[in-house]
Motif scaffolding. Structure first.
Motif, mmCIF file in Angstrom:
data_model
loop_
_atom_site.group_PDB
_atom_site.id
_atom_site.type_symbol
_atom_site.label_atom_id
_atom_site.label_comp_id
_atom_site.label_asym_id
_atom_site.label_seq_id
_atom_site.Cartn_x
_atom_site.Cartn_y
_atom_site.Cartn_z
ATOM 1 N N TRP A 210 0.834 -1.211 0.000
ATOM 2 C CA TRP A 210 0.000 0.000 0.000
ATOM 3 C C TRP A 210 0.864 1.255 0.000
ATOM 4 O O TRP A 210 1.885 1.300 0.690
ATOM 5 N N GLY A 211 0.461 2.247 -0.749
ATOM 6 C CA GLY A 211 1.208 3.515 -0.761
ATOM 7 C C GLY A 211 0.242 4.686 -0.844
ATOM 8 O O GLY A 211 -0.885 4.533 -1.329
ATOM 9 N N GLN A 212 0.700 5.830 -0.374
ATOM 10 C CA GLN A 212 -0.146 7.030 -0.456
ATOM 11 C C GLN A 212 0.407 7.951 -1.531
ATOM 12 O O GLN A 212 1.567 8.370 -1.454
ATOM 13 N N ARG A 213 -0.409 8.235 -2.550
ATOM 14 C CA ARG A 213 0.034 9.081 -3.661
ATOM 15 C C ARG A 213 -0.236 10.556 -3.373
ATOM 16 O O ARG A 213 -1.206 10.883 -2.689
ATOM 17 N N ARG B 43 -6.583 8.027 0.943
ATOM 18 C CA ARG B 43 -6.690 6.564 0.932
ATOM 19 C C ARG B 43 -5.340 6.026 0.470
ATOM 20 O O ARG B 43 -4.511 6.794 -0.039
ATOM 21 N N LEU B 44 -5.124 4.736 0.639
ATOM 22 C CA LEU B 44 -3.899 4.117 0.141
ATOM 23 C C LEU B 44 -4.259 3.297 -1.095
ATOM 24 O O LEU B 44 -5.398 2.817 -1.208
ATOM 25 N N THR B 45 -3.303 3.165 -2.011
ATOM 26 C CA THR B 45 -3.587 2.449 -3.262
ATOM 27 C C THR B 45 -2.422 1.529 -3.650
ATOM 28 O O THR B 45 -1.311 1.647 -3.101
ATOM 29 N N SER B 46 -2.687 0.658 -4.592
ATOM 30 C CA SER B 46 -1.656 -0.192 -5.166
ATOM 31 C C SER B 46 -2.127 -0.616 -6.554
ATOM 32 O O SER B 46 -3.340 -0.762 -6.767
ATOM 33 N N CYS C 41 -6.093 -1.274 -6.435
ATOM 34 C CA CYS C 41 -6.528 -1.617 -5.073
ATOM 35 C C CYS C 41 -6.624 -0.330 -4.264
ATOM 36 O O CYS C 41 -5.737 0.523 -4.322
ATOM 37 N N ASN C 42 -7.703 -0.201 -3.503
ATOM 38 C CA ASN C 42 -7.892 0.968 -2.635
ATOM 39 C C ASN C 42 -8.057 0.506 -1.197
ATOM 40 O O ASN C 42 -8.813 -0.442 -0.941
#
Ligand SMILES: O=C(O)CCC(=O)C(=O)O
Length: 262
Positions: free
Chosen positions: A93-96, A109-112, A156-157
């Motif tokens: 997971w990362g935060q953009r 939110r975190l995404t991938s 993915c969220n």
């Protein structure tokens, strides 16, 4: 008869001088007479709720039919429990960060991203990542078997709590091609997926009176969006006022190399 605007009439008794002419007159009798506006009042329509399994045709426009398919319990709750825990732990997971008008802000939110091709949305590019987690491959195959579509990418969220959200948008990037099919699978806390129809050109971008829908997406639910849904509707997951546990949403997509999809 020509419509008349609401008027306030001075109803001082006949024969008396007008108040504005007499310096000594301090009491005036004014009566406001309400006259109904001739224009028909427009009501903001109530949001519809879709919470039963089924296929729903949302609209039919020259662009085509906007269709969604709601499948609660696509993954049974016992399986969904351990899938959720595993994905929470294993997905990178990362935060953009977005930059708009020289102001940077972090996505709430975190995404991938998974897929052979990069994915660009809101002027932010997620780099290709062909290293599919076996659990994600298994879920992709189950959805493919059920729907008959073959997906090659996944966004993915992770909504960590009630403060995380995604704002109004359509999944209409050129790389998704025309009439994209999106398969959205949810795990964890129930959050409301909201939809609103894009206004007709006469509304000049005003969303006040557009049709709205609320779709609660709970643990193990699959939502398919098809046809003109991305062209004619927007969606979002709003922040909540009450506390919410974490939720994972997987959106399986078909991405084309830019020149092919457009
Ligand atoms: O979390 C959801 O249900 C929606 C996610 C979404 O809108 C998106 O990934 O484009």
């Amino acid at each position: 008869m020509a419509p008349t605007a609401p008027v306030a009439r001075n109803v001082a008794p006949a024969g008396t001088r007008q108040a504005w002419m007499r310096k000594d007159q301090i009491h005036t009798q004014k009566q406001f007479v309400f006259e109904k506006p001739s224009e028909v009042e427009r009501k903001v329509p109530d949001a519809g709720v879709i919470d039963k399994p089924g296929v729903y045709e949302l609209s039919t426009l020259p662009t085509g039919i906007s269709k969604i398919h709601l499948i609660p319990g696509f993954i049974d709750s016992e399986q969904a429990d351990w899938i959720f825990e595993q994905l929470l732990q294993d997905i990178p997971w990362g935060q953009r960060t977005h930059i708009r008008q020289e102001i940077s802000f972090e996505e709430p939110r975190l995404t991938s991203w998974y897929g052979e091709l990069p994915y660009t949305y809101s002027r932010l590019t997620m780099q290709p990542n062909p290293n599919w987690h076996p659990l994600l491959t298994m879920l992709k195959e189950r959805i493919e078997e059920f729907t008959g579509y073959t997906f090659n990418s996944l966004l993915c969220n992770l909504y960590r709590n009630e403060k995380d959200s995604v704002d109004w948008h359509s999944d209409d990037e050129p790389s998704l091609g025309k009439n994209p099919v999106i398969a959205s699978l949810s795990f964890g806390a129930t959050r409301t997926f909201e939809m609103r129809k894009k206004p007709s050109p006469e509304e000049n971008g005003d969303y006040t009176y557009v049709e709205r829908l609320r779709i609660p997406l709970d643990h193990g639910t699959l939502l398919m969006m098809e046809g003109a849904t991305q062209e004619d509707w927007q969606h979002r997951v709003p922040k909540e006022y009450h506390s919410r546990d974490a939720r994972i949403n997987l959106t399986f997509r078909i991405i084309y190399p830019e020149s092919e999809g457009t």
